[in-house]
Design an enzyme around this catalytic site. Sequence first.
Site, mmCIF file in Angstrom:
data_model
loop_
_atom_site.group_PDB
_atom_site.id
_atom_site.type_symbol
_atom_site.label_atom_id
_atom_site.label_comp_id
_atom_site.label_asym_id
_atom_site.label_seq_id
_atom_site.Cartn_x
_atom_site.Cartn_y
_atom_site.Cartn_z
ATOM 1 N N LEU A 129 0.911 -1.384 -0.167
ATOM 2 C CA LEU A 129 -0.012 -0.049 -0.126
ATOM 3 C C LEU A 129 0.643 1.320 -0.016
ATOM 4 C CD1 LEU A 129 -2.962 1.488 0.258
ATOM 5 C CD2 LEU A 129 -2.409 0.954 2.830
ATOM 6 N N ARG A 274 19.675 -11.893 39.983
ATOM 7 C CA ARG A 274 20.582 -10.806 40.233
ATOM 8 C C ARG A 274 20.605 -10.123 41.570
ATOM 9 N NH1 ARG A 274 25.204 -8.295 38.840
ATOM 10 N NH2 ARG A 274 25.164 -5.714 39.077
ATOM 11 N N GLN A 343 15.573 -1.609 31.644
ATOM 12 C CA GLN A 343 15.868 -0.912 32.898
ATOM 13 C C GLN A 343 16.195 -1.985 33.961
ATOM 14 O OE1 GLN A 343 16.177 2.334 32.737
ATOM 15 N NE2 GLN A 343 16.516 2.599 34.781
ATOM 16 N N GLU A 370 1.108 -0.495 9.713
ATOM 17 C CA GLU A 370 -0.188 -0.805 9.777
ATOM 18 C C GLU A 370 -1.193 0.487 10.347
ATOM 19 O OE1 GLU A 370 -0.292 -5.349 9.408
ATOM 20 O OE2 GLU A 370 -2.272 -4.315 9.643
ATOM 21 N N THR A 372 0.381 4.674 11.754
ATOM 22 C CA THR A 372 1.024 4.872 13.119
ATOM 23 C C THR A 372 -0.129 4.975 13.924
ATOM 24 O OG1 THR A 372 0.772 7.249 12.582
ATOM 25 C CG2 THR A 372 2.812 6.135 11.533
HETATM 26 C C1 LIG Z 1 9.652 -1.929 8.782
HETATM 27 C C2 LIG Z 1 8.347 -1.370 8.346
HETATM 28 C C3 LIG Z 1 7.513 -2.331 7.532
HETATM 29 C C4 LIG Z 1 6.431 -1.920 6.770
HETATM 30 N N1 LIG Z 1 5.762 -2.858 6.242
HETATM 31 C C5 LIG Z 1 4.602 -2.264 5.231
HETATM 32 C C6 LIG Z 1 4.031 -3.295 4.355
HETATM 33 O O1 LIG Z 1 4.350 -4.581 4.359
HETATM 34 N N2 LIG Z 1 3.236 -2.682 3.538
HETATM 35 C C7 LIG Z 1 3.053 -1.522 3.497
HETATM 36 O O2 LIG Z 1 2.210 -1.022 2.657
HETATM 37 N N3 LIG Z 1 3.547 -0.703 4.123
HETATM 38 C C8 LIG Z 1 4.582 -1.121 4.949
HETATM 39 N N4 LIG Z 1 4.981 -0.139 5.952
HETATM 40 C C9 LIG Z 1 4.644 1.397 5.865
HETATM 41 C C10 LIG Z 1 4.143 1.883 7.261
HETATM 42 O O3 LIG Z 1 2.661 1.450 7.265
HETATM 43 C C11 LIG Z 1 4.331 3.422 7.146
HETATM 44 O O4 LIG Z 1 5.611 3.730 7.441
HETATM 45 C C12 LIG Z 1 3.433 4.039 8.045
HETATM 46 O O5 LIG Z 1 2.127 3.926 7.742
HETATM 47 C C13 LIG Z 1 3.697 5.391 8.214
HETATM 48 O O6 LIG Z 1 3.858 6.231 6.974
HETATM 49 P P1 LIG Z 1 5.151 7.215 6.879
HETATM 50 O O7 LIG Z 1 6.300 6.427 7.067
HETATM 51 O O8 LIG Z 1 5.171 7.806 5.401
HETATM 52 O O9 LIG Z 1 5.182 8.314 7.865
HETATM 53 P P2 LIG Z 1 4.289 9.780 7.712
HETATM 54 O O10 LIG Z 1 2.852 9.568 7.321
HETATM 55 O O11 LIG Z 1 5.193 10.546 6.929
HETATM 56 O O12 LIG Z 1 4.188 10.119 9.006
HETATM 57 C C14 LIG Z 1 5.227 10.914 9.999
HETATM 58 C C15 LIG Z 1 4.780 11.183 11.130
HETATM 59 O O13 LIG Z 1 3.600 12.283 11.000
HETATM 60 C C16 LIG Z 1 2.486 11.600 11.895
HETATM 61 N N5 LIG Z 1 1.115 11.748 11.157
HETATM 62 C C17 LIG Z 1 0.961 11.655 9.687
HETATM 63 N N6 LIG Z 1 -0.295 12.220 9.366
HETATM 64 C C18 LIG Z 1 -0.778 12.651 10.716
HETATM 65 C C19 LIG Z 1 -2.145 12.937 10.979
HETATM 66 N N7 LIG Z 1 -3.216 13.035 10.372
HETATM 67 N N8 LIG Z 1 -2.248 13.124 12.399
HETATM 68 C C20 LIG Z 1 -1.222 13.264 13.410
HETATM 69 N N9 LIG Z 1 -0.052 12.754 12.888
HETATM 70 C C21 LIG Z 1 0.217 12.428 11.652
HETATM 71 C C22 LIG Z 1 2.944 10.273 11.911
HETATM 72 O O14 LIG Z 1 2.118 9.542 12.943
HETATM 73 C C23 LIG Z 1 4.405 10.235 11.883
HETATM 74 O O15 LIG Z 1 4.688 10.174 13.244
HETATM 75 C C24 LIG Z 1 5.988 -0.322 6.896
HETATM 76 C C25 LIG Z 1 7.167 0.424 7.372
HETATM 77 C C26 LIG Z 1 8.053 -0.086 8.117
HETATM 78 C C27 LIG Z 1 8.937 1.053 8.712
#
Ligand SMILES: Cc1cc2nc3c(=O)[nH]c(=O)nc-3n(C[C@H](O)[C@H](O)[C@H](O)COP(=O)(O)OP(=O)(O)OC[C@H]3O[C@@H](n4cnc5c(N)ncnc54)[C@H](O)[C@@H]3O)c2cc1C
Length: 387
Positions: A129, A274, A343, A370, A372
Amino acid sequence: MNPSFGTYQLAEEHEALREAVRSLAEKEIKPYAAEVDENERFPVEAHNALVKAGFAAVHVPESYDGQGADSVATCIVIEEVARVCASSSLIPAVNKLGTMPILLSASEELKQLVMPSIASGEAMASYALSEREAGSDTASMRTRAVLDGNDWVLNGTKCWITNAGESTWYTVMAVTDPKAEKKSAGISAFVVHKDDPGFSVGPKERKLGIKGSPTREIYFENCTIPANRIIGEPGTGLKTALRTLDHTRPTIGAQAVGIAQGALEAAVAYVKDRKQFGKSISDFQGVQFMLADMAMKIEAARHMVYVAAAKAERGEANIGFITAAAKCFASDVAMEVTTDAVQLFGGAGYTRDFPVERMMRDAKITQIYEGTNQVQRVVMSRAVLKG
Ligand SMILES: Cc1cc2nc3c(=O)[nH]c(=O)nc-3n(C[C@H](O)[C@H](O)[C@H](O)COP(=O)(O)OP(=O)(O)OC[C@H]3O[C@@H](n4cnc5c(N)ncnc54)[C@H](O)[C@@H]3O)c2cc1C
């Protein structure tokens, strides 16, 4: 008295399943967990053991040669594997994530093409996705799919794809109608096979945790797939992708509970052993209260995860709140509990000589993927305000 009073407990089959998976995990997964993390390699031993025992994709219905396990049973499998190795728990978890869109919305023909290979363990499935510029804001994705005669042709890049390179099947969300008034209604879901022309995978991301589970970009360069590989009707892909998350957020909650449980058990063993000030550190009330809080939070998270999973299984309406809450609460608990476990180990907890350091790193991802935990709170607060 309410006749259902007293039935709020797991079925005997669930407890038997937990015992069976725990025993397998202790013998065949735990011994490799530290080395898998250290060398950032796919946990082949865990994969082989899970496939052999029929635990790699228990959610697959019997009609596709699967076990037909219910969603709580699937959570238990993931939880017990995560208790010893979070990377390995992504094998059953992502098999469910990658195939849920198919189970929910695909044609019978497509289900028959994919599901038996997942049930037998011959293949794994990934879910695609996210994109580099479309993370939380999924609807802004740019990957395109265009119908060309009897084929769909895909172009674009998905990123952060768990188990990419190991999986055979990829469920991919792409824009089919860029002019759609609502962006979300212009997105469709497809099934791509690793050998389809124009499909390739990128190098592994270098990560903080779950180092045994490869995370890669996947590329579509005029990737051509038969027209019948679309999941459901054009324009329904994002809806299917988001409905999938209702079923799989509890599984991430289960992974988080498992990681936290593993850390608690390691901490309990350590504090009994410990000695400082002439006695076991477990004799100090400050330490005892930390253990009590850790165990209390894990227990609460576990129940919420099972309730969310069961509601999703029953197809209850409006499960956005409970599935988001379960994932969010359990992953916040996993982060707190693993941090407290480090800790309680003192300096030793900060080294790779003990598993709690790895567990703390592994726990962090459960707050991010899945959706944040901020996004989960968006989902929950919307439901709360709607009433
Ligand atoms: C190890 C790993 C495995 C993954 N596996 C998959 C997978 O198999 N398939 C897949 O499709 N994706 C996968 N992902 C993607 C993952 O779902 C996304 O990283 C996640 O949804 C966040 O998107 P982003 O990294 O672009 O962060 P961003 O969307 O850029 O977010 C950055 C920050 O802004 C905050 N934020 C963004 N929008 C809002 C809002 N509206 N209100 C408040 N805060 C907000 C977020 O909470 C976060 O703290 C994976 C990610 C990782 C790191």
